[in-house]
Motif scaffolding. Structure first.
Motif, mmCIF file in Angstrom:
data_model
loop_
_atom_site.group_PDB
_atom_site.id
_atom_site.type_symbol
_atom_site.label_atom_id
_atom_site.label_comp_id
_atom_site.label_asym_id
_atom_site.label_seq_id
_atom_site.Cartn_x
_atom_site.Cartn_y
_atom_site.Cartn_z
ATOM 1 N N HIS A 1 5.758 -0.084 -13.969
ATOM 2 C CA HIS A 1 5.623 -1.529 -13.735
ATOM 3 C C HIS A 1 4.220 -1.979 -14.133
ATOM 4 O O HIS A 1 3.267 -1.222 -13.949
ATOM 5 C CB HIS A 1 5.831 -1.831 -12.244
ATOM 6 N N HIS B 1 8.828 5.373 -10.151
ATOM 7 C CA HIS B 1 7.580 6.094 -10.442
ATOM 8 C C HIS B 1 7.850 7.543 -10.833
ATOM 9 O O HIS B 1 7.415 8.001 -11.887
ATOM 10 C CB HIS B 1 6.622 5.999 -9.255
ATOM 11 N N ASP C 1 0.963 -3.150 -13.420
ATOM 12 C CA ASP C 1 0.047 -2.911 -12.264
ATOM 13 C C ASP C 1 -0.016 -1.443 -11.862
ATOM 14 O O ASP C 1 -0.964 -1.030 -11.200
ATOM 15 C CB ASP C 1 0.262 -3.833 -11.048
ATOM 16 N N ASP C 2 0.964 -0.627 -12.249
ATOM 17 C CA ASP C 2 0.915 0.807 -11.907
ATOM 18 C C ASP C 2 -0.328 1.462 -12.513
ATOM 19 O O ASP C 2 -1.018 2.251 -11.848
ATOM 20 C CB ASP C 2 2.147 1.556 -12.453
ATOM 21 N N GLN D 1 -0.119 7.397 -6.664
ATOM 22 C CA GLN D 1 0.226 6.027 -6.308
ATOM 23 C C GLN D 1 0.356 5.841 -4.797
ATOM 24 O O GLN D 1 -0.611 6.016 -4.071
ATOM 25 C CB GLN D 1 1.468 5.599 -7.098
HETATM 26 ZN ZN LIG Z 1 5.216 0.541 -9.688
#
Ligand SMILES: [Zn+2]
Length: 239
Positions: free
Chosen positions: A11, A112, A13-14, A154
């Motif tokens: 995505h 993810h 912003d990851d 993350q």
């Molecule tokens: Zn993400």
């Protein structure tokens, strides 16, 4: 265009959350860095695909990356199959990155871990000469395999195999993260609360970098897991 680093996230912003400071540091060292977002984040509770597009390009400017493209795979539903692998292979062969950095190997959001494995598999397959690809109907592409694939951390606290000293680049990282105005903590927002819109989450991004830094004797660090042992010429090369 030849890149030194290709950073990929499921995505928009990851990449900023996972390795924004590392990117800012390498760009300041003169490295050519590109970002690929696999999806437009269209299933995100807050904002829309259009607002994310605008935020992603603003963030790319803040980080100073050389390119940012979106694969427009289906948020939440893309899979690690031949069709998706071939699309990623085309990009790897086009950019010829020395290093690829991608999603966490396992995480709360199902995209993810899925994105992590998809990119990792594509990096391997991209080196096989008998897989023929053409980008946008162009010439046959040469095979290319990056020297190494690293996975950022993350939501879940994954134990890193290697950490990068990013002292001096944390404010640039946070600026790039907060370019996603619809996604993160904003007391004035009237959109629904999400796990990543809390102040706690924003604080945790800066604190994780501070804590990893503390553990290796620097101000801030970002951590990665590796796919093979990280090797050095001499033990003195390690901080
Ligand atoms: Zn993400």
């Amino acid at each position: 265009m030849k890149l030194d680093i290709l950073a990929i996230g499921a995505h928009p912003d990851d990449v900023e959350l996972g390795c924004g400071a590392t990117i800012a540091k390498e760009v300041s060292n003169g490295k050519k860095v590109g970002i690929i977002d696999l999806t437009r984040g269209e299933l995100g509770t807050r904002g829309t695909a259009e607002t994310r597009d605008v935020e992603a390009s603003k963030s790319a400017e803040i980080l100073g990356v050389h390119s940012r493209v979106n694969m427009k795979f289906a948020d939440g539903f893309f899979v690690n199959d031949k069709i998706h692998q071939l699309e990623i292979i085309k990009m790897i062969r086009y950019y010829k990155p020395e290093l690829v950095i991608c999603n966490a190997i396992d995480d709360r959001h199902i995209d993810h871990g899925k994105g992590s494995q998809l990119v990792s598999d594509a990096c391997f397959l991209s080196g096989l000469i008998k897989i023929e690809t053409r980008l946008d109907g162009g010439l046959n592409q040469e095979p290319w395999r990056p020297k190494a694939v690293y996975h950022y951390i993350q939501w879940k606290d994954i134990e890193p195999d290697v950490v990068v000293d990013v002292t001096g680049f944390i404010s640039k990282k946070m600026e790039s993260v907060l370019a996603y105005e619809t996604q993160f903590y904003d007391p004035k927002s009237e959109e629904p609360e999400t796990p990543i819109s809390s102040k706690n989450f924003t604080d945790s991004i800066a604190y994780r970098a501070r804590n990893l830094g503390r553990l290796v004797g620097v101000e801030h660090a970002e951590g990665y897991t590796v796919e093979r042992y990280a090797a050095v010429d001499s033990l003195f090369d390690l901080k």
